[in-house]
Design a protein around this motif. Structure first.
Motif, PDB file in Angstrom:
ATOM      1  N   MET A  79     -27.283 -24.670 -17.140  1.00 10.33           N
ATOM      2  CA  MET A  79     -26.722 -23.443 -17.712  1.00 10.33           C
ATOM      3  C   MET A  79     -27.394 -22.223 -17.085  1.00 10.33           C
ATOM      4  SD  MET A  79     -25.750 -22.902 -21.635  1.00 10.33           S
ATOM      5  CE  MET A  79     -25.204 -21.353 -22.319  1.00 10.33           C
ATOM      6  N   VAL A  80     -26.585 -21.236 -16.754  1.00  8.66           N
ATOM      7  CA  VAL A  80     -27.106 -19.979 -16.200  1.00  8.66           C
ATOM      8  C   VAL A  80     -26.723 -18.862 -17.172  1.00  8.66           C
ATOM      9  CG1 VAL A  80     -27.013 -18.349 -14.269  1.00  8.66           C
ATOM     10  CG2 VAL A  80     -26.795 -20.817 -13.837  1.00  8.66           C
ATOM     11  N   PHE A  81     -27.742 -18.116 -17.616  1.00  6.11           N
ATOM     12  CA  PHE A  81     -27.516 -17.091 -18.635  1.00  6.11           C
ATOM     13  C   PHE A  81     -27.451 -15.714 -18.009  1.00  6.11           C
ATOM     14  CE2 PHE A  81     -29.862 -20.569 -20.548  1.00  6.11           C
ATOM     15  CZ  PHE A  81     -29.160 -20.808 -21.725  1.00  6.11           C
ATOM     16  N   GLN A  82     -27.034 -14.750 -18.841  1.00  2.00           N
ATOM     17  CA  GLN A  82     -27.006 -13.348 -18.442  1.00  2.00           C
ATOM     18  C   GLN A  82     -28.428 -12.865 -18.107  1.00  2.00           C
ATOM     19  OE1 GLN A  82     -25.309 -11.028 -21.565  1.00  2.00           O
ATOM     20  NE2 GLN A  82     -25.761  -9.079 -20.583  1.00  2.00           N
ATOM     21  N   SER A  83     -29.396 -13.237 -18.971  1.00  2.00           N
ATOM     22  CA  SER A  83     -30.796 -12.941 -18.667  1.00  2.00           C
ATOM     23  C   SER A  83     -31.289 -14.106 -17.812  1.00  2.00           C
ATOM     24  CB  SER A  83     -31.601 -12.855 -19.954  1.00  2.00           C
ATOM     25  OG  SER A  83     -31.523 -14.087 -20.617  1.00  2.00           O
ATOM     26  N   TYR A  84     -32.008 -13.802 -16.754  1.00  2.00           N
ATOM     27  CA  TYR A  84     -32.254 -14.832 -15.748  1.00  2.00           C
ATOM     28  C   TYR A  84     -33.216 -15.918 -16.232  1.00  2.00           C
ATOM     29  CZ  TYR A  84     -30.943 -10.381 -13.806  1.00  2.00           C
ATOM     30  OH  TYR A  84     -30.339  -9.180 -13.613  1.00  2.00           O
ATOM     31  N   ALA A  85     -34.079 -15.552 -17.192  1.00  2.00           N
ATOM     32  CA  ALA A  85     -35.036 -16.519 -17.749  1.00  2.00           C
ATOM     33  C   ALA A  85     -35.848 -17.224 -16.663  1.00  2.00           C
ATOM     34  CB  ALA A  85     -34.291 -17.542 -18.630  1.00  2.00           C
ATOM     35  N   LEU A  86     -36.391 -16.421 -15.729  1.00  2.00           N
ATOM     36  CA  LEU A  86     -37.270 -16.993 -14.698  1.00  2.00           C
ATOM     37  C   LEU A  86     -38.719 -16.892 -15.180  1.00  2.00           C
ATOM     38  CD1 LEU A  86     -35.698 -15.310 -11.544  1.00  2.00           C
ATOM     39  CD2 LEU A  86     -35.278 -17.622 -12.418  1.00  2.00           C
ATOM     40  N   TYR A  87     -39.569 -17.785 -14.653  1.00  2.00           N
ATOM     41  CA  TYR A  87     -40.992 -17.699 -14.991  1.00  2.00           C
ATOM     42  C   TYR A  87     -41.635 -16.639 -14.113  1.00  2.00           C
ATOM     43  CZ  TYR A  87     -40.394 -21.876 -17.736  1.00  2.00           C
ATOM     44  OH  TYR A  87     -39.978 -22.760 -18.682  1.00  2.00           O
ATOM     45  N   PRO A  88     -42.203 -15.564 -14.719  1.00  3.76           N
ATOM     46  CA  PRO A  88     -42.695 -14.432 -13.923  1.00  3.76           C
ATOM     47  C   PRO A  88     -43.877 -14.794 -13.016  1.00  3.76           C
ATOM     48  CG  PRO A  88     -43.236 -14.144 -16.258  1.00  3.76           C
ATOM     49  CD  PRO A  88     -42.341 -15.352 -16.172  1.00  3.76           C
ATOM     50  N   HIS A  89     -44.673 -15.791 -13.414  1.00  2.00           N
ATOM     51  CA  HIS A  89     -45.882 -16.093 -12.636  1.00  2.00           C
ATOM     52  C   HIS A  89     -45.608 -17.089 -11.507  1.00  2.00           C
ATOM     53  CE1 HIS A  89     -45.419 -19.067 -15.777  1.00  2.00           C
ATOM     54  NE2 HIS A  89     -46.182 -19.895 -15.068  1.00  2.00           N
ATOM     55  N   LEU A  90     -44.387 -17.638 -11.449  1.00  2.62           N
ATOM     56  CA  LEU A  90     -44.069 -18.612 -10.393  1.00  2.62           C
ATOM     57  C   LEU A  90     -43.284 -17.943  -9.267  1.00  2.62           C
ATOM     58  CD1 LEU A  90     -42.909 -21.783 -12.381  1.00  2.62           C
ATOM     59  CD2 LEU A  90     -45.183 -21.270 -11.462  1.00  2.62           C
ATOM     60  N   THR A  91     -43.458 -18.452  -8.054  1.00  4.20           N
ATOM     61  CA  THR A  91     -42.665 -17.934  -6.924  1.00  4.20           C
ATOM     62  C   THR A  91     -41.214 -18.387  -7.079  1.00  4.20           C
ATOM     63  OG1 THR A  91     -43.021 -19.928  -5.636  1.00  4.20           O
ATOM     64  CG2 THR A  91     -44.625 -18.128  -5.331  1.00  4.20           C
ATOM     65  N   VAL A  92     -40.363 -17.811  -6.257  1.00  3.52           N
ATOM     66  CA  VAL A  92     -38.949 -18.190  -6.246  1.00  3.52           C
ATOM     67  C   VAL A  92     -38.823 -19.697  -6.009  1.00  3.52           C
ATOM     68  CG1 VAL A  92     -36.842 -17.996  -4.847  1.00  3.52           C
ATOM     69  CG2 VAL A  92     -38.095 -15.933  -5.540  1.00  3.52           C
ATOM     70  N   LYS A  93     -39.575 -20.172  -5.024  1.00  2.00           N
ATOM     71  CA  LYS A  93     -39.514 -21.597  -4.676  1.00  2.00           C
ATOM     72  C   LYS A  93     -39.916 -22.475  -5.871  1.00  2.00           C
ATOM     73  CE  LYS A  93     -41.702 -24.629  -1.344  1.00  2.00           C
ATOM     74  NZ  LYS A  93     -42.693 -24.631  -0.271  1.00  2.00           N
ATOM     75  N   ARG A 129     -41.816 -14.991  -2.928  1.00  2.00           N
ATOM     76  CA  ARG A 129     -41.986 -13.850  -3.850  1.00  2.00           C
ATOM     77  C   ARG A 129     -41.933 -14.289  -5.304  1.00  2.00           C
ATOM     78  NH1 ARG A 129     -38.476  -8.754  -1.716  1.00  2.00           N
ATOM     79  NH2 ARG A 129     -38.870  -8.991   0.498  1.00  2.00           N
ATOM     80  N   ARG A 130     -42.448 -13.408  -6.171  1.00  3.90           N
ATOM     81  CA  ARG A 130     -42.310 -13.647  -7.611  1.00  3.90           C
ATOM     82  C   ARG A 130     -41.115 -12.828  -8.126  1.00  3.90           C
ATOM     83  NH1 ARG A 130     -46.632 -16.348  -7.657  1.00  3.90           N
ATOM     84  NH2 ARG A 130     -48.654 -15.628  -7.056  1.00  3.90           N
ATOM     85  N   PRO A 131     -40.538 -13.191  -9.279  1.00  2.00           N
ATOM     86  CA  PRO A 131     -39.325 -12.504  -9.784  1.00  2.00           C
ATOM     87  C   PRO A 131     -39.456 -10.988  -9.830  1.00  2.00           C
ATOM     88  CG  PRO A 131     -39.738 -14.471 -11.060  1.00  2.00           C
ATOM     89  CD  PRO A 131     -40.896 -14.348 -10.108  1.00  2.00           C
TER      90      PRO A 131
END
Ligand SMILES: Nc1ncnc2c1ncn2[C@@H]1O[C@H](COP(=O)(O)OP(=O)(O)OP(=O)(O)O)[C@@H](O)[C@H]1O
Ligand SMILES: [Mg+2]
Length: 350
Positions: A79-93, A129-131
């Motif tokens: 599921m992909v939400f409107q808010s990206y819900a990425l972990y800020p301390h992790l890189t994109v990878k 990069r980070r988010p």
């Protein structure tokens, strides 16, 4: 494979029934879009498919298997939400690979899948990069990439582009269309954006107050709306609705005609009126008219036109483009035009 069957899904929060019996078949590989007014139950339905909400009754089947008691993580859904819900301390990878890592997938395989998804989404330059170091559009692509690496049977998107600016929305929309073609995955997508719905969907589901009003291809809904709700919801500017009595139609209660199906002339035509406002959009001109015969009319003309407020004009509907609705708002399927409109309709004097 990723087919989905919903059978009489009901969902209540306390005494408030939000989904009132939803039946829907989604074929493997189909792109299905849910539209409907705010609060009509789109997100609740998506969350019920994902297993984030339990239906009060009814059944959800994926590839013919009942998943009502299967945990969200085991449904083969991303599921992909409107808010990206990425972990800020992790890189994109690491954000993209986290789900696989938690599932115990070997490192080399994660690397390969993340690299492939990053390639599809043009994210290679940003993997380290980070988010916080990304734009909104790039973050949303990471969230989509995180879904892709899991190779789900079913992608669920809840208004994924609504935080993006107009240009980025168009780009990301094209990317999602391309992604759907290359992955051949089943996608269910919620949006408030008419253009997104019309351009991406194989099939649009129009929801209203917890019920399905109509299911069809974008052009079916545009050309053959089953009722007043769908007729008014699909298409922008909105379809004109005219009291059928004003046109001498004894069978119908309401006549619908789209703004782009009305011609204008300064000299002659069916409905005389006065221009009350003009919107010059460049590609289109939208003209609002107060007509003695049929009331307020919206007319959409292709290109630039020099009409101005207070001009006297004559509007003429395109023959065979009228939609007729009964007192319950259901389309009347008479006539031969396929959209419920009669081939010949009463033409009152001006
Ligand atoms: N957890 C909850 N508890 C109680 N009511 C809820 C809950 N979640 C949703 N609702 C209600 O259910 C109805 C449908 O909500 P839902 O989020 O599915 O609407 P939506 O169609 O996605 O709307 P929007 O377009 O605004 O996102 C709303 O009236 C909402 O207030
Ligand atoms: Mg919602």
């Amino acid at each position: 494979m990723g087919s989905l069957q919903l059978k009489t899904i009901r969902k209540a929060f306390g005494s408030h029934e939000v989904l009132k019996g939803i039946d829907l078949d989604v074929k493997d590989g189909e792109f299905v879009i849910f539209v409907g007014p705010s609060g009509c139950g789109k997100s609740t339905l998506l969350r019920t498919i994902a297993g984030l909400e339990d239906a009060t009754s009814g059944s959800v089947q994926i590839d013919g298997v009942e998943v009502g008691h299967v945990a969200p993580a085991k449904r083969g859904i991303a599921m992909v939400f409107q808010s990206y819900a990425l972990y800020p301390h992790l890189t994109v990878k690491d954000n993209m690979g986290l789900g696989l890592k938690q599932a115990g997938v070997p490192k080399a395989e994660i690397e390969e899948k993340v690299a492939k998804a990053a390639g599809m989404l043009s994210l290679e330059p940003y993997l380290a990069r980070r988010p916080a170091e990304l734009s909104g559009g790039q973050r949303q692509r990471v969230a989509i990439g995180r879904a892709i690496v899991r190779e789900p049977k079913l992608f669920l998107f809840d208004e994924p582009l609504s935080n993006l600016d107009a240009a980025l929305r168009v780009n990301t929309r094209l990317e999602i269309a391309r992604l759907h073609r290359s992955l051949k995955a089943t996608m269910i997508y919620v949006t408030h954006d008419q253009v997104e719905a019309m351009t991406l969907a194989d099939k649009i589901v129009v929801l209203n107050a917890g019920r399905i009003e109509q299911v069809g291809s974008p052009m079916e809904l545009y050309n053959r709306p089953a009722n007043l709700f769908v007729a008014g919801f699909i298409g922008s500017p909105q379809m004109n609705f005219i009291d059928a009595a004003k046109l001498g139609d004894g069978e119908a209660k309401t006549i619908g005609i789209r703004p782009e199906h009305i011609g204008l002339s300064r000299e002659s035509g069916d409905w005389k009126g006065k221009v009350i406002h003009v919107e010059h959009l460049g590609a289109d001109t939208i003209i609002y008219i107060e007509s003695e015969t049929v009331g307020l009319l919206t007319v959409r003309l292709f290109g630039e036109h020099r009409y101005a407020a207070d001009d006297i004009v004559h509007a003429t509907p395109v023959i065979g483009s009228m939609h007729r609705f009964d007192a319950d708002g259901r389309v009347i399927k008479s006539g031969k035009t396929g959209n419920g409109a009669p081939v010949i309709w009463p033409r009152p004097g001006i």
